[in-house]
Design a protein around this motif. Structure first.
Motif, PDB file in Angstrom:
ATOM      1  N   ALA A   1       0.323  -0.422  -5.501  1.00 16.30           N
ATOM      2  CA  ALA A   1       0.348   0.422  -4.260  1.00 16.30           C
ATOM      3  C   ALA A   1      -0.628   0.060  -3.336  1.00 16.30           C
ATOM      4  N   LEU A   2      -1.702  -0.965  -4.131  1.00 19.85           N
ATOM      5  CA  LEU A   2      -2.701  -1.473  -2.853  1.00 19.85           C
ATOM      6  C   LEU A   2      -2.246  -2.659  -2.445  1.00 19.85           C
ATOM      7  N   LEU A   3      -1.249  -3.272  -2.830  1.00 13.12           N
ATOM      8  CA  LEU A   3      -0.773  -4.211  -1.697  1.00 13.12           C
ATOM      9  C   LEU A   3      -0.375  -4.027  -0.525  1.00 13.12           C
ATOM     10  N   PRO A   4      -0.915  -4.809   0.628  1.00 14.61           N
ATOM     11  CA  PRO A   4      -0.133  -4.529   1.865  1.00 14.61           C
ATOM     12  C   PRO A   4       1.370  -4.417   2.047  1.00 14.61           C
ATOM     13  N   ALA A   5       1.713  -3.473   2.701  1.00 11.89           N
ATOM     14  CA  ALA A   5       2.972  -3.117   2.807  1.00 11.89           C
ATOM     15  C   ALA A   5       3.924  -4.506   2.967  1.00 11.89           C
ATOM     16  N   TRP A   6       3.799  -5.389   3.752  1.00 14.66           N
ATOM     17  CA  TRP A   6       4.464  -6.420   3.868  1.00 14.66           C
ATOM     18  C   TRP A   6       4.486  -7.431   2.775  1.00 14.66           C
ATOM     19  N   VAL A   7       3.566  -7.497   1.946  1.00 16.48           N
ATOM     20  CA  VAL A   7       3.486  -8.209   0.752  1.00 16.48           C
ATOM     21  C   VAL A   7       4.530  -7.590  -0.320  1.00 16.48           C
TER      22      VAL A   7
ATOM     23  N   LEU B   1       7.845  -9.354  -1.941  1.00 16.65           N
ATOM     24  CA  LEU B   1       8.036  -9.351  -3.475  1.00 16.65           C
ATOM     25  C   LEU B   1       8.879  -8.657  -4.067  1.00 16.65           C
ATOM     26  N   GLY B   2       9.633  -7.648  -2.927  1.00 22.35           N
ATOM     27  CA  GLY B   2      10.803  -6.776  -3.673  1.00 22.35           C
ATOM     28  C   GLY B   2      10.174  -5.772  -4.470  1.00 22.35           C
ATOM     29  N   LEU B   3       9.245  -5.232  -4.329  1.00 23.66           N
ATOM     30  CA  LEU B   3       8.420  -4.166  -4.913  1.00 23.66           C
ATOM     31  C   LEU B   3       8.832  -2.855  -4.002  1.00 23.66           C
ATOM     32  N   ASP B   4       9.894  -2.259  -4.444  1.00 24.67           N
ATOM     33  CA  ASP B   4      10.405  -1.204  -3.748  1.00 24.67           C
ATOM     34  C   ASP B   4       9.606   0.222  -4.034  1.00 24.67           C
ATOM     35  N   SER B   5      10.017   1.175  -3.685  1.00 23.41           N
ATOM     36  CA  SER B   5       9.583   2.448  -3.866  1.00 23.41           C
ATOM     37  C   SER B   5       9.453   3.048  -5.300  1.00 23.41           C
ATOM     38  N   HIS B   6      10.227   2.255  -6.146  1.00 27.56           N
ATOM     39  CA  HIS B   6       9.946   2.559  -7.377  1.00 27.56           C
ATOM     40  C   HIS B   6       8.886   2.272  -8.321  1.00 27.56           C
ATOM     41  N   TRP B   7       8.036   1.546  -7.423  1.00 25.36           N
ATOM     42  CA  TRP B   7       6.741   0.983  -7.992  1.00 25.36           C
ATOM     43  C   TRP B   7       5.591   1.843  -7.246  1.00 25.36           C
ATOM     44  N   GLY B   8       5.916   2.864  -6.626  1.00 25.79           N
ATOM     45  CA  GLY B   8       5.107   3.612  -5.846  1.00 25.79           C
ATOM     46  C   GLY B   8       4.469   4.816  -6.767  1.00 25.79           C
ATOM     47  N   LEU B   9       3.574   5.454  -6.170  1.00 27.43           N
ATOM     48  CA  LEU B   9       2.766   6.680  -6.952  1.00 27.43           C
ATOM     49  C   LEU B   9       3.221   7.814  -6.001  1.00 27.43           C
ATOM     50  N   ARG B  10       3.295   8.987  -6.943  1.00 31.11           N
ATOM     51  CA  ARG B  10       3.479  10.192  -6.686  1.00 31.11           C
ATOM     52  C   ARG B  10       2.076  10.906  -6.140  1.00 31.11           C
ATOM     53  N   PRO B  11       2.156  11.966  -5.212  1.00 30.31           N
ATOM     54  CA  PRO B  11       0.920  12.436  -4.772  1.00 30.31           C
ATOM     55  C   PRO B  11      -0.309  13.223  -6.062  1.00 30.31           C
ATOM     56  N   TRP B  12       0.486  13.592  -6.933  1.00 30.73           N
ATOM     57  CA  TRP B  12      -0.263  14.052  -8.049  1.00 30.73           C
ATOM     58  C   TRP B  12      -0.638  12.993  -8.966  1.00 30.73           C
ATOM     59  N   GLU B  13      -0.299  11.907  -9.062  1.00 26.23           N
ATOM     60  CA  GLU B  13      -0.781  10.859  -9.740  1.00 26.23           C
ATOM     61  C   GLU B  13      -1.869  10.195  -8.935  1.00 26.23           C
ATOM     62  N   ARG B  14      -1.674  10.162  -7.656  1.00 28.85           N
ATOM     63  CA  ARG B  14      -3.119   9.551  -6.979  1.00 28.85           C
ATOM     64  C   ARG B  14      -4.119  10.471  -7.354  1.00 28.85           C
TER      65      ARG B  14
END
Length: 316
Positions: A249-255, A259-272
């Motif tokens: 999640a820390l990677l710049p959006a364009w990176v 790299l093909g890291l879609d929303s599956h690799w994101g964080l939910r609000p409660w996880e943050r």
């Protein structure tokens, strides 16, 4: 779990405190058994000062783990660095040992007495001088090329800084510039003569890499290893996947997109929110056997020096 509060710093119930300190001490032990004593020689300065932003950032274990993964992801996006890291190191075969070695190197660079840090960096430079090859795409490289050294130093600075900023406590523009500038001394020793010394210079570095960074199956192989390898102590292993996604999640959006890291690799609000709580607590937990505290002792400072600073910064 009962936490003992004392003017900002946190101490656990005594038996648990001892257990946590033993685990942390073992993690930062040299894999080859050669001990490094951060508490001696008395008064010898490190490459950065105790009141630096770096001494605050690198004391936080959550920021170290998450930021380290972010840095490696950026390194693996560069084809020459990726080839060198993936084929000339033990990341694939023994990731735990490799991460311990990398973590110890970071501790020595930031907290170690200057003479020990300089000796360690010289040894690393000698190893880099032996690493060379050709990428699958036909690009010849040497690990000690300045451009590659600059990129590796830049990714490490970015990863650790962003992890602390996102999951521990926010840093203002002046603090961010200071952090990059404080890394200049070690960058020069490593041969990274063009490593960024400010936030603005890092952004310029990222722009210059737009045409070079590329996707690779190695990125996903690395993420799989990091999720599944026994990298953390038993009770914390359940959070390993969350920490890996926090790093992505820390990677710049364009990176991430490249790299093909879609929303599956994101964080939910409660996880943050969970990560913020964990990062804040970790920032105040005094681990007396670990390099930050032992370095404070070497400099004649109290064990909780860095942790009192952290509490004051949050209250300001």
């Amino acid at each position: 779990m009962r936490l003992l509060r004392r003017h900002g710093p946190l101490l656990l119930w005594t038996p648990l405190q001892r257990r946590v300190e033993a685990i942390a001490s073992d993690y930062f032990a040299a894999p080859d058994g050669a001990g490094i004593d951060f508490s001696t020689p008395a008064g010898e300065p490190a490459l950065t000062a105790p009141d630096s932003v770096s001494w605050q950032v690198f004391k936080n274990p959550l920021a170290l783990f998450v930021g380290g993964v972010t840095a490696v992801l950026l390194e693996l996006a560069e084809p020459r660095v990726r080839t060198g890291v993936w084929h000339a190191t033990s990341f694939r075969t023994d990731p735990a040992r490799r991460l311990r070695s990398t973590g110890l190197a970071a501790m020595v660079t930031v907290y170690g007495p200057r003479s020990k840090a300089e000796g360690m960096i010289a040894a690393i430079n000698r190893r880099h001088a032996t690493i060379h090859g050709v990428t699958p795409g036909g690009m010849a490289f040497r690990a000690d090329e300045q451009q590659l050294l600059d990129w590796v130093h830049a990714t490490a600075s970015f990863g650790f800084l962003e992890a602390f900023h996102a999951y521990v406590r926010p840093l203002d523009a002046a603090q961010r510039d200071s952090f990059y500038g404080e890394g200049r001394a070690s960058a020069l020793l490593y041969g990274a003569l063009g490593a960024p010394a400010s936030q603005g210079q890092f952004e310029q570095t990222m722009q210059s890499m737009c045409g070079i960074l590329e996707p690779s199956p190695v990125v996903f192989e690395f993420l799989g290893i990091m999720r599944n390898a026994p990298l953390l102590p038993g009770p914390l292993r359940m959070a390993q996947g969350l920490l890996i996604r926090a790093a992505v999640a820390l990677l710049p959006a364009w990176v991430r997109e490249r790299l093909g890291l879609d929303s599956h690799w994101g964080l939910r609000p409660w996880e943050r929110m969970l990560l913020l709580r964990a990062g804040a607590d970790a920032d105040r937990l005094v681990l007396r056997t670990c390099p930050p505290v032992r370095a404070c002792r070497r400099m004649g400072l109290p064990d909780d020096y860095l942790y009192r600073q952290a509490g004051s910064a949050r209250r300001a």
